[in-house]
Design a protein around this motif. Structure first.
Motif, PDB file in Angstrom:
ATOM      1  N   PRO A 256       0.804  -1.229   0.000  1.00 15.53           N
ATOM      2  CA  PRO A 256       0.000   0.000   0.000  1.00 15.53           C
ATOM      3  C   PRO A 256       0.837   1.279   0.000  1.00 15.53           C
ATOM      4  N   SER A 257       2.109   1.186   0.363  1.00 15.79           N
ATOM      5  CA  SER A 257       2.948   2.379   0.407  1.00 15.79           C
ATOM      6  C   SER A 257       3.632   2.674  -0.933  1.00 15.79           C
ATOM      7  N   LEU A 258       3.480   1.790  -1.901  1.00 18.07           N
ATOM      8  CA  LEU A 258       4.137   1.932  -3.196  1.00 18.07           C
ATOM      9  C   LEU A 258       3.484   3.048  -4.012  1.00 18.07           C
ATOM     10  N   THR A 259       4.310   3.942  -4.555  1.00 19.77           N
ATOM     11  CA  THR A 259       3.780   5.022  -5.394  1.00 19.77           C
ATOM     12  C   THR A 259       3.723   4.576  -6.847  1.00 19.77           C
ATOM     13  N   VAL A 260       3.019   5.352  -7.661  1.00 19.44           N
ATOM     14  CA  VAL A 260       2.933   5.068  -9.093  1.00 19.44           C
ATOM     15  C   VAL A 260       4.324   5.084  -9.710  1.00 19.44           C
ATOM     16  N   ASP A 261       5.132   6.073  -9.329  1.00 21.46           N
ATOM     17  CA  ASP A 261       6.484   6.177  -9.883  1.00 21.46           C
ATOM     18  C   ASP A 261       7.344   4.972  -9.500  1.00 21.46           C
ATOM     19  N   GLU A 262       7.235   4.533  -8.265  1.00 20.46           N
ATOM     20  CA  GLU A 262       8.012   3.368  -7.825  1.00 20.46           C
ATOM     21  C   GLU A 262       7.570   2.110  -8.569  1.00 20.46           C
ATOM     22  N   ALA A 263       6.269   1.957  -8.724  1.00 19.16           N
ATOM     23  CA  ALA A 263       5.752   0.794  -9.446  1.00 19.16           C
ATOM     24  C   ALA A 263       6.202   0.837 -10.903  1.00 19.16           C
ATOM     25  N   SER A 264       6.149   2.000 -11.509  1.00 20.61           N
ATOM     26  CA  SER A 264       6.597   2.138 -12.900  1.00 20.61           C
ATOM     27  C   SER A 264       8.075   1.806 -13.038  1.00 20.61           C
ATOM     28  N   GLN A 265       8.865   2.223 -12.066  1.00 22.79           N
ATOM     29  CA  GLN A 265      10.299   1.916 -12.102  1.00 22.79           C
ATOM     30  C   GLN A 265      10.539   0.420 -11.944  1.00 22.79           C
ATOM     31  N   MET A 266       9.762  -0.226 -11.085  1.00 21.49           N
ATOM     32  CA  MET A 266       9.885  -1.679 -10.922  1.00 21.49           C
ATOM     33  C   MET A 266       9.577  -2.391 -12.240  1.00 21.49           C
TER      34      MET A 266
ATOM     35  N   TRP B 197       3.848  -9.754 -21.177  1.00 20.39           N
ATOM     36  CA  TRP B 197       3.947  -9.099 -19.875  1.00 20.39           C
ATOM     37  C   TRP B 197       3.410  -7.676 -19.854  1.00 20.39           C
ATOM     38  N   LYS B 198       3.629  -6.919 -20.904  1.00 18.21           N
ATOM     39  CA  LYS B 198       3.202  -5.520 -20.916  1.00 18.21           C
ATOM     40  C   LYS B 198       1.707  -5.364 -20.643  1.00 18.21           C
ATOM     41  N   PRO B 199       0.815  -6.131 -21.301  1.00 16.50           N
ATOM     42  CA  PRO B 199      -0.619  -5.982 -20.995  1.00 16.50           C
ATOM     43  C   PRO B 199      -0.961  -6.339 -19.548  1.00 16.50           C
ATOM     44  N   ARG B 200      -0.264  -7.300 -18.981  1.00 18.11           N
ATOM     45  CA  ARG B 200      -0.515  -7.680 -17.585  1.00 18.11           C
ATOM     46  C   ARG B 200      -0.138  -6.550 -16.641  1.00 18.11           C
ATOM     47  N   PHE B 201       1.020  -5.935 -16.896  1.00 15.20           N
ATOM     48  CA  PHE B 201       1.437  -4.810 -16.058  1.00 15.20           C
ATOM     49  C   PHE B 201       0.519  -3.609 -16.247  1.00 15.20           C
ATOM     50  N   GLN B 202       0.082  -3.357 -17.471  1.00 14.50           N
ATOM     51  CA  GLN B 202      -0.834  -2.247 -17.712  1.00 14.50           C
ATOM     52  C   GLN B 202      -2.149  -2.451 -16.955  1.00 14.50           C
TER      53      GLN B 202
END
Length: 91
Positions: A43-53, A76-81
């Motif tokens: 829950p503490s993960l930001t959008v930017d951190e998730a995008s970097q991961m 993988w890309k559609p799953r992450f999106q």
């Protein structure tokens, strides 16, 4: 080029090479599943951190499987999106 010449050019991977590829595939699946689980559950993960991961996992996958960018983009890309849309309510 004749059919016999084309057959001669096809290289069949050895059992060791197939086993190594299967090991790399499994390693990549575990890595991608861990990234997806972290994005979904932290829950503490930001959008930017998730995008970097996601970007880092893509680099790692392409390092394991060079020239397989299309496969990454199809699998993988559609799953992450979808995960990013669900987790962060973004379009």
């Amino acid at each position: 080029m004749e059919l016999n010449e084309m057959k001669a050019e096809v290289r069949v991977p050895s059992a060791e090479e197939r086993a190594e590829e299967q090991r790399l595939i499994r390693r990549m699946q575990v890595m991608m599943n861990m990234v997806m689980a972290t994005i979904a559950q932290d829950p503490s993960l930001t959008v930017d951190e998730a995008s970097q991961m996601i970007a880092d996992s893509r680099k790692a996958a392409l390092a394991m499987f060079p020239d397989k960018e299309l496969a990454y983009d199809l699998i993988w890309k559609p799953r992450f999106q979808r995960l990013m849309r669900e987790r962060f309510r973004i379009m």
